[in-house]
Design an enzyme around this catalytic site. Sequence first.
Site, PDB file in Angstrom:
ATOM      1  N   THR A   1      -5.912  32.595   0.845  1.00  0.00           N
ATOM      2  CA  THR A   1      -4.905  31.996  -0.043  1.00  0.00           C
ATOM      3  C   THR A   1      -4.069  31.099   0.803  1.00  0.00           C
ATOM      4  O   THR A   1      -3.639  31.571   1.634  1.00  0.00           O
ATOM      5  CB  THR A   1      -4.162  32.978  -0.967  1.00  0.00           C
ATOM      6  OG1 THR A   1      -5.142  33.961  -1.495  1.00  0.00           O
ATOM      7  CG2 THR A   1      -3.346  32.236  -1.935  1.00  0.00           C
TER       8      THR A   1
ATOM      9  N   GLN B   1       3.193  18.617  20.336  1.00  0.00           N
ATOM     10  CA  GLN B   1       4.300  17.959  20.455  1.00  0.00           C
ATOM     11  C   GLN B   1       4.620  16.785  19.967  1.00  0.00           C
ATOM     12  O   GLN B   1       5.623  16.001  20.364  1.00  0.00           O
ATOM     13  CB  GLN B   1       4.524  18.076  22.129  1.00  0.00           C
ATOM     14  CG  GLN B   1       4.817  19.615  22.415  1.00  0.00           C
ATOM     15  CD  GLN B   1       6.249  20.430  22.048  1.00  0.00           C
ATOM     16  OE1 GLN B   1       7.180  19.569  21.890  1.00  0.00           O
ATOM     17  NE2 GLN B   1       6.137  21.420  21.908  1.00  0.00           N
TER      18      GLN B   1
ATOM     19  N   CYS C   1       6.614  30.324  26.667  1.00  0.00           N
ATOM     20  CA  CYS C   1       5.447  31.285  26.187  1.00  0.00           C
ATOM     21  C   CYS C   1       5.395  31.989  27.326  1.00  0.00           C
ATOM     22  O   CYS C   1       4.849  33.386  27.120  1.00  0.00           O
ATOM     23  CB  CYS C   1       4.211  30.534  25.919  1.00  0.00           C
ATOM     24  SG  CYS C   1       4.422  29.231  24.734  1.00  0.00           S
TER      25      CYS C   1
ATOM     26  N   SER D   1       1.372  21.391  14.427  1.00  0.00           N
ATOM     27  CA  SER D   1       2.085  22.465  13.935  1.00  0.00           C
ATOM     28  C   SER D   1       3.401  22.224  13.368  1.00  0.00           C
ATOM     29  O   SER D   1       3.998  21.272  13.725  1.00  0.00           O
ATOM     30  CB  SER D   1       2.715  23.396  15.324  1.00  0.00           C
ATOM     31  OG  SER D   1       3.538  24.548  15.185  1.00  0.00           O
ATOM     32  N   GLY D   2       3.726  22.875  12.290  1.00  0.00           N
ATOM     33  CA  GLY D   2       4.877  22.668  11.266  1.00  0.00           C
ATOM     34  C   GLY D   2       6.258  23.088  12.079  1.00  0.00           C
ATOM     35  O   GLY D   2       7.090  22.001  12.105  1.00  0.00           O
ATOM     36  N   HIS D   3       6.466  23.964  12.944  1.00  0.00           N
ATOM     37  CA  HIS D   3       7.862  24.378  13.270  1.00  0.00           C
ATOM     38  C   HIS D   3       7.905  23.302  14.636  1.00  0.00           C
ATOM     39  O   HIS D   3       9.057  23.603  15.276  1.00  0.00           O
ATOM     40  CB  HIS D   3       7.992  25.696  13.811  1.00  0.00           C
ATOM     41  CG  HIS D   3       7.248  26.264  14.808  1.00  0.00           C
ATOM     42  ND1 HIS D   3       7.767  26.510  15.861  1.00  0.00           N
ATOM     43  CD2 HIS D   3       5.971  26.765  14.971  1.00  0.00           C
ATOM     44  CE1 HIS D   3       7.163  27.057  16.932  1.00  0.00           C
ATOM     45  NE2 HIS D   3       5.739  27.005  16.444  1.00  0.00           N
TER      46      HIS D   3
ATOM     47  N   ALA E   1      -0.655  25.676  15.245  1.00  0.00           N
ATOM     48  CA  ALA E   1      -1.251  25.115  16.229  1.00  0.00           C
ATOM     49  C   ALA E   1      -2.159  26.026  17.085  1.00  0.00           C
ATOM     50  O   ALA E   1      -3.390  25.720  17.574  1.00  0.00           O
ATOM     51  CB  ALA E   1      -0.520  24.196  17.421  1.00  0.00           C
ATOM     52  N   THR E   2      -1.782  27.013  16.985  1.00  0.00           N
ATOM     53  CA  THR E   2      -2.460  28.146  17.874  1.00  0.00           C
ATOM     54  C   THR E   2      -3.814  28.414  17.068  1.00  0.00           C
ATOM     55  O   THR E   2      -4.968  28.468  17.882  1.00  0.00           O
ATOM     56  CB  THR E   2      -1.751  29.452  18.179  1.00  0.00           C
ATOM     57  OG1 THR E   2      -0.422  29.013  18.913  1.00  0.00           O
ATOM     58  CG2 THR E   2      -2.592  30.537  18.879  1.00  0.00           C
TER      59      THR E   2
ATOM     60  N   ASN F   1       4.376  20.341  26.231  1.00  0.00           N
ATOM     61  CA  ASN F   1       5.429  20.859  25.873  1.00  0.00           C
ATOM     62  C   ASN F   1       6.500  21.433  27.072  1.00  0.00           C
ATOM     63  O   ASN F   1       7.580  21.761  26.775  1.00  0.00           O
ATOM     64  CB  ASN F   1       5.152  22.135  25.098  1.00  0.00           C
ATOM     65  CG  ASN F   1       4.401  23.178  25.786  1.00  0.00           C
ATOM     66  OD1 ASN F   1       3.261  22.600  26.304  1.00  0.00           O
ATOM     67  ND2 ASN F   1       4.392  24.475  25.840  1.00  0.00           N
TER      68      ASN F   1
END
Length: 395
Positions: free
Chosen positions: A245, A184, A331, A204-206, A76-77, A156
């Site tokens: 890639t 989120q 953060c 974002s994946g995580h 996401a960043t 968040n």
Amino acid sequence: MRKKAMTIYLDYHASTPCDPSVVEAMLPYFLERFANPSSTVHKAGQRTANAVSAARQTVGDAIGALPAEIVFTAGATESNNLALQGLARAAPSDRRRIVSSVIEHKSVLQTLMFLQPQGFDVVLVPVDGEGSIDLAALVDAVDDTTAFVSVQAASNEIGTIQPLEEISQIAHRSGAAFHSDAAQAMGRIPIDVGAWGVDLMSLSGHKCYGPKGVGCLYVRGGVRAAPMDPLLFGGGQEGGLRPGTHNVPGIVGLAKAVEIATESRETETERIGVLRDRFEQLIAEQFPAVRRNGCVRRRLAGNSSLTFSGVDAEALIANLSDIAVSTGSACSSGAIDPSHVLTAIGLSREEAHETIRVGLGRFTMEGEVLTAAAGIAEAAKSVLQASCPETAGAG
Ligand SMILES: *Cc1c(COP(=O)(O)O)cnc(C)c1O
């Protein structure tokens, strides 16, 4: 030998573990199906290219988008940077204003601070005491010189969910584009890019039980028609908007995570909401001077931002054994400055330093919630007691 107690992990806003099914889906793409998906001259490359296409379809379906509207990124960043810097650079010379909110994630705010000296007029709209954006101030801020508006879907830190439908209407009325950081939101609230009216959206994946280092940017109308420039150059991947890639295992994992999040969202958020309410009730019984932050009506089910009057949050957390919670924003922890989100909703510096952020999630068990509530209330009381003589002496 003493058995080490398992950590009770209650920091799901900072990161989530990969769902085991996500890891399982990813594994073949490390070992056997490792071919470069751009090497479609051979079968092996075609196979991984197909996996990336399938993932694009899955992520698109989950948010009401077409596959061609999904750009895979490293999180996401990066998605926020690509959206904001990309839109800013492509903005016409008579649209030099950017409107956002005071409670955005640092990956939005610091990108805007980078753009400001490059001739952009950045306006950050305030929020109310519950963290909801001030819509009247937004209306005042957005004009026909506005290039785009960027407002997050959900916080968040305090979990407040923003009224994106209304925000997108305000942006579009003035011909401005609308971006939302929805890191989120995935798996926590229903996402529909059409209903929300977003032109760009970051995921974002995580944050949704997928791997770290992968995410995506939704771009309305498709990557090739994107009204923006890339951040990186050097390849044709993602229509040239995000060359390099493909992170095939990550992309496959993201898609699996999004698929699970979409299927389980309703039952999961209901279960987590019940646990969160129980958690807050138990804490309040033991420590009545606790204050809950965020919006009561529109808040993420797993979020609990609590201010313990008179209790230093760092000291509270130091008193916890093996319970992972956060002070304010993860953060900015380590920094002396209080969370910009907490001060934006009206907390004093002192109150911000008395605040912890708890995030419940998919693998949170009832027993953990009970143990954590008791432990946190106990720690708060003991920190308060320890600091009382000092306070009395100073007073
Ligand atoms: C975690 C988070 C980000 C950053 O996502 P990464 O994938 O870790 O770069 C951005 N915005 C919000 C709201 C987040 O919670």
